[in-house]
Enzyme design. Sequence first.
Site, PDB file in Angstrom:
ATOM      1  N   GLU A 192      44.615  38.313  41.411  1.00  0.00           N
ATOM      2  CA  GLU A 192      43.513  39.299  41.231  1.00  0.00           C
ATOM      3  C   GLU A 192      43.074  39.946  42.346  1.00  0.00           C
ATOM      4  O   GLU A 192      42.056  39.840  42.847  1.00  0.00           O
ATOM      5  CB  GLU A 192      42.421  38.474  40.492  1.00  0.00           C
ATOM      6  CG  GLU A 192      42.672  37.566  39.382  1.00  0.00           C
ATOM      7  CD  GLU A 192      41.620  36.786  38.812  1.00  0.00           C
ATOM      8  OE1 GLU A 192      40.328  36.845  39.256  1.00  0.00           O
ATOM      9  OE2 GLU A 192      41.817  35.758  37.949  1.00  0.00           O
TER      10      GLU A 192
ATOM     11  N   GLU B  66      46.482  34.334  33.151  1.00  0.00           N
ATOM     12  CA  GLU B  66      44.911  33.766  33.003  1.00  0.00           C
ATOM     13  C   GLU B  66      43.933  34.913  31.970  1.00  0.00           C
ATOM     14  O   GLU B  66      44.141  35.892  32.260  1.00  0.00           O
ATOM     15  CB  GLU B  66      43.965  33.980  34.363  1.00  0.00           C
ATOM     16  CG  GLU B  66      44.149  32.796  35.194  1.00  0.00           C
ATOM     17  CD  GLU B  66      43.061  32.661  35.992  1.00  0.00           C
ATOM     18  OE1 GLU B  66      41.952  32.981  35.813  1.00  0.00           O
ATOM     19  OE2 GLU B  66      43.668  32.642  37.395  1.00  0.00           O
TER      20      GLU B  66
END
Length: 330
Positions: free
Chosen positions: A149, A254
């Site tokens: 991320e 995710e």
Amino acid sequence: MSQQLKSVAHQGILFGHQDDLAYGIGWKGILGESDVKRIVGSYPAVFGWEIGNVGDNENLDGVPFDSIKMYIKRVHKFGGINTVSWHARYPKTNLDAWTKTDIDVASLLPKGENHNAFIQRLDLVAQFFSDLKDDEGLLIPIIFRPWHEMVGDWFWWGSATCSDNDYKELFRFTVDYLKKVKKLDNLLIAFSPDGTVETRESYLSRYPGDDVVDVLGLDDYHDFTINRLDKVVQKLSLVVDLAAEKDKIAAFTETGSDKLSIPNWYTSNLLQVLKASEKTRGLAYVMVWRNRDTAHFYVPFAEHVEAEDFRSFTNDKMIFLLDEYNQTKK
Ligand code: BMA
């Protein structure tokens, strides 16, 4: 493992769950337990683990590292896939992954003033991975997913506190150190931008290079909360396209709906997205986050209203739990 994942991508999509064997709603550290198994009768095919606070006795979520090693060995024995994330503390200050004060990523790189502190952390990571051996003493294959991320601005290696170039160097150094210096050739490396990436350019803006990446991923929760399934489909299609061009594995690394606050999230959101097209069907796996407690969970527990929806989802022919994944290897 790489070939197995590429071939499974044409047959179905593996389902994964973070910390599945370690704890769930109302239990902790009971060997054999799993919130997924409790309601659908099989373990997931993919298991996520976390090494934030490596070097301590327990990770940042209170799971002992010795237990994580034991779970990883079990998963490998019963045929599942292990993937490891790292919410790393900043080496100099030891503050957590979300703290963005006093960050200078260039200082972690070779010749930088905090390089030695960074190397000490990488040595702890290397020690963890080198303890993961099977009964024959061979290193267990692991998908390692560092510096995830990175296009968003919430982690210290994110776009607010780390330039694109420093990010790429950080990633490359990490992989080279573990694979070349520490000889951890059991590692497959995943690159997982977050849902803020909309285009090919933004997805690749911090891409460290084909030579250090094996899995192209995406972490996206937000688009579900704003009911933009079309955005999730578009981003996953991009990941699958890029993976095909680069001969890599594509994965939804995710996702989830926290507390399952979106009704029928598994069948009316996740399954819709995964089935949207030939492209999205080309993903190798999808993983949802952890079941910490009733205020933070992604897989329903037995008495939860969403349990039936989760059963329908896992009953879909395209979704493979561990038993179904093992069938494909026969
Ligand atoms: C986040 C939350 C945190 C946790 C972190 C690392 O998404 O689940 O509670 O500490 O992941 O696992």
